[in-house]
Motif scaffolding. Structure first.
Motif, PDB file in Angstrom:
ATOM      1  N   GLN A   1     -32.145  12.928  -2.100  1.00 43.05           N
ATOM      2  CA  GLN A   1     -31.599  11.697  -2.654  1.00 43.05           C
ATOM      3  C   GLN A   1     -31.946  10.574  -1.679  1.00 43.05           C
ATOM      4  O   GLN A   1     -31.694  10.691  -0.486  1.00 43.05           O
ATOM      5  CB  GLN A   1     -30.087  11.810  -2.789  1.00 43.05           C
ATOM      6  CG  GLN A   1     -29.630  12.936  -3.681  1.00 43.05           C
ATOM      7  CD  GLN A   1     -28.139  13.173  -3.535  1.00 43.05           C
ATOM      8  OE1 GLN A   1     -27.346  12.245  -3.459  1.00 43.05           O
ATOM      9  NE2 GLN A   1     -27.751  14.435  -3.503  1.00 43.05           N
TER      10      GLN A   1
ATOM     11  N   ASP B   1     -30.989   7.208  -2.103  1.00 42.17           N
ATOM     12  CA  ASP B   1     -29.868   6.276  -1.967  1.00 42.17           C
ATOM     13  C   ASP B   1     -28.683   7.032  -1.387  1.00 42.17           C
ATOM     14  O   ASP B   1     -27.933   7.685  -2.113  1.00 42.17           O
ATOM     15  CB  ASP B   1     -29.497   5.660  -3.321  1.00 42.17           C
ATOM     16  CG  ASP B   1     -30.597   4.768  -3.865  1.00 42.17           C
ATOM     17  OD1 ASP B   1     -31.272   4.113  -3.051  1.00 42.17           O
ATOM     18  OD2 ASP B   1     -30.792   4.740  -5.099  1.00 42.17           O
TER      19      ASP B   1
ATOM     20  N   ILE C   1     -25.146   7.571   0.309  1.00 43.16           N
ATOM     21  CA  ILE C   1     -23.819   6.983   0.482  1.00 43.16           C
ATOM     22  C   ILE C   1     -23.399   7.272   1.913  1.00 43.16           C
ATOM     23  O   ILE C   1     -23.433   8.419   2.357  1.00 43.16           O
ATOM     24  CB  ILE C   1     -22.826   7.599  -0.522  1.00 43.16           C
ATOM     25  CG1 ILE C   1     -23.265   7.240  -1.944  1.00 43.16           C
ATOM     26  CG2 ILE C   1     -21.402   7.134  -0.233  1.00 43.16           C
ATOM     27  CD1 ILE C   1     -22.676   8.109  -3.013  1.00 43.16           C
TER      28      ILE C   1
ATOM     29  N   ILE D   1     -13.883   7.336  -0.940  1.00 46.28           N
ATOM     30  CA  ILE D   1     -15.313   7.198  -1.237  1.00 46.28           C
ATOM     31  C   ILE D   1     -15.894   8.540  -1.662  1.00 46.28           C
ATOM     32  O   ILE D   1     -16.615   8.633  -2.672  1.00 46.28           O
ATOM     33  CB  ILE D   1     -16.072   6.619  -0.027  1.00 46.28           C
ATOM     34  CG1 ILE D   1     -15.689   5.156   0.176  1.00 46.28           C
ATOM     35  CG2 ILE D   1     -17.590   6.771  -0.204  1.00 46.28           C
ATOM     36  CD1 ILE D   1     -16.145   4.557   1.500  1.00 46.28           C
TER      37      ILE D   1
ATOM     38  N   GLU E   1     -14.562   9.280  -5.207  1.00 47.31           N
ATOM     39  CA  GLU E   1     -15.130   8.410  -6.246  1.00 47.31           C
ATOM     40  C   GLU E   1     -16.600   8.722  -6.516  1.00 47.31           C
ATOM     41  O   GLU E   1     -17.055   8.644  -7.655  1.00 47.31           O
ATOM     42  CB  GLU E   1     -14.989   6.937  -5.850  1.00 47.31           C
ATOM     43  CG  GLU E   1     -13.582   6.408  -5.972  1.00 47.31           C
ATOM     44  CD  GLU E   1     -13.430   4.987  -5.435  1.00 47.31           C
ATOM     45  OE1 GLU E   1     -14.391   4.431  -4.846  1.00 47.31           O
ATOM     46  OE2 GLU E   1     -12.331   4.425  -5.615  1.00 47.31           O
ATOM     47  N   LYS E   2     -17.333   9.051  -5.472  1.00 47.39           N
ATOM     48  CA  LYS E   2     -18.772   9.319  -5.614  1.00 47.39           C
ATOM     49  C   LYS E   2     -19.053  10.785  -5.934  1.00 47.39           C
ATOM     50  O   LYS E   2     -20.204  11.165  -6.114  1.00 47.39           O
ATOM     51  CB  LYS E   2     -19.530   8.915  -4.341  1.00 47.39           C
ATOM     52  CG  LYS E   2     -19.365   7.452  -3.984  1.00 47.39           C
ATOM     53  CD  LYS E   2     -19.922   6.545  -5.046  1.00 47.39           C
ATOM     54  CE  LYS E   2     -19.840   5.096  -4.620  1.00 47.39           C
ATOM     55  NZ  LYS E   2     -20.359   4.170  -5.588  1.00 47.39           N
ATOM     56  N   ASN E   3     -17.984  11.600  -5.971  1.00 47.83           N
ATOM     57  CA  ASN E   3     -18.100  13.018  -6.295  1.00 47.83           C
ATOM     58  C   ASN E   3     -19.062  13.747  -5.345  1.00 47.83           C
ATOM     59  O   ASN E   3     -19.942  14.478  -5.774  1.00 47.83           O
ATOM     60  CB  ASN E   3     -18.513  13.212  -7.755  1.00 47.83           C
ATOM     61  CG  ASN E   3     -18.203  14.600  -8.260  1.00 47.83           C
ATOM     62  OD1 ASN E   3     -17.276  15.244  -7.778  1.00 47.83           O
ATOM     63  ND2 ASN E   3     -18.984  15.065  -9.215  1.00 47.83           N
ATOM     64  N   ILE E   4     -18.887  13.483  -4.049  1.00 45.49           N
ATOM     65  CA  ILE E   4     -19.686  14.142  -3.024  1.00 45.49           C
ATOM     66  C   ILE E   4     -18.744  14.809  -2.026  1.00 45.49           C
ATOM     67  O   ILE E   4     -17.572  14.449  -1.938  1.00 45.49           O
ATOM     68  CB  ILE E   4     -20.637  13.156  -2.297  1.00 45.49           C
ATOM     69  CG1 ILE E   4     -19.861  11.983  -1.692  1.00 45.49           C
ATOM     70  CG2 ILE E   4     -21.707  12.651  -3.259  1.00 45.49           C
ATOM     71  CD1 ILE E   4     -20.706  11.026  -0.866  1.00 45.49           C
TER      72      ILE E   4
ATOM     73  N   ALA F   1     -20.627  12.829   3.863  1.00 41.52           N
ATOM     74  CA  ALA F   1     -21.537  11.688   3.983  1.00 41.52           C
ATOM     75  C   ALA F   1     -21.819  11.398   5.445  1.00 41.52           C
ATOM     76  O   ALA F   1     -20.958  11.598   6.309  1.00 41.52           O
ATOM     77  CB  ALA F   1     -20.926  10.449   3.325  1.00 41.52           C
TER      78      ALA F   1
END
Length: 160
Positions: free
Chosen positions: A9, A11, A13, A27, A30-33, A36
């Protein structure tokens, strides 16, 4: 051969070193990760935070509840003890939410170059027990991130 560059990926986060864990967790959710990279003011990667890091922080700040069957006399004071333990847990969670990402991040981040194959990435993830690898170029700049899901997705695409 499928390269890391083909599957990663681009982009990414990121989290900031001064983000509170409460913000970092929001974060991630919300970003479903599940994790980071953490970057400094110059956008250089200085660490990585995962859900596991946050879970360990919460375990540290939450007392263990000893759930045993009370004696009849304990039933009188049980609500008072439960309230005190609840207050202690709430205070611990509030304190944990104010911790900064730089305080719990993994500082020695395992990375991979974009030219490596996804099988190299899979082997590295497995041997080092990590779920994501920041992808860095020859200058050490982060150019992407590859996760276990990215590797599986690349394999599926290559077989279509």
């Amino acid at each position: 051969m499928i390269s890391v560059q083909d599957a990663m990926q681009k982009d990414v986060i990121t989290l900031r070193r001064v983000d509170k864990i409460e913000e970092a967790a929001k974060i991630l959710r919300e970003k479903n990760i599940s994790g980071a990279p953490v970057v400094d003011e110059d956008n250089k990667m200085i660490g990585i935070v995962s859900e596991g890091d946050i879970m360990r922080l919460l375990e540290f700040h939450s007392p263990n509840l000893n759930l045993i069957l009370p004696s009849p006399l304990d039933l009188i004071e049980l609500p008072i003890r439960m309230k005190a333990e609840y207050d202690e847990i709430s205070a611990g969670l509030k304190k944990a939410s104010l911790v900064l990402t730089q305080e719990i991040m993994t500082k020695k981040v395992i990375t991979i170059s974009p030219e490596k194959s996804i099988s190299d990435a899979a082997e590295l993830m497995d041997s080092r027990k990590v779920k994501r690898l920041p992808v860095v170029d020859e200058k050490g700049d982060m150019v992407g991130i590859i996760t276990r899901g990215d590797i599986i997705g690349a394999l599926v695409k290559s077989n279509e």
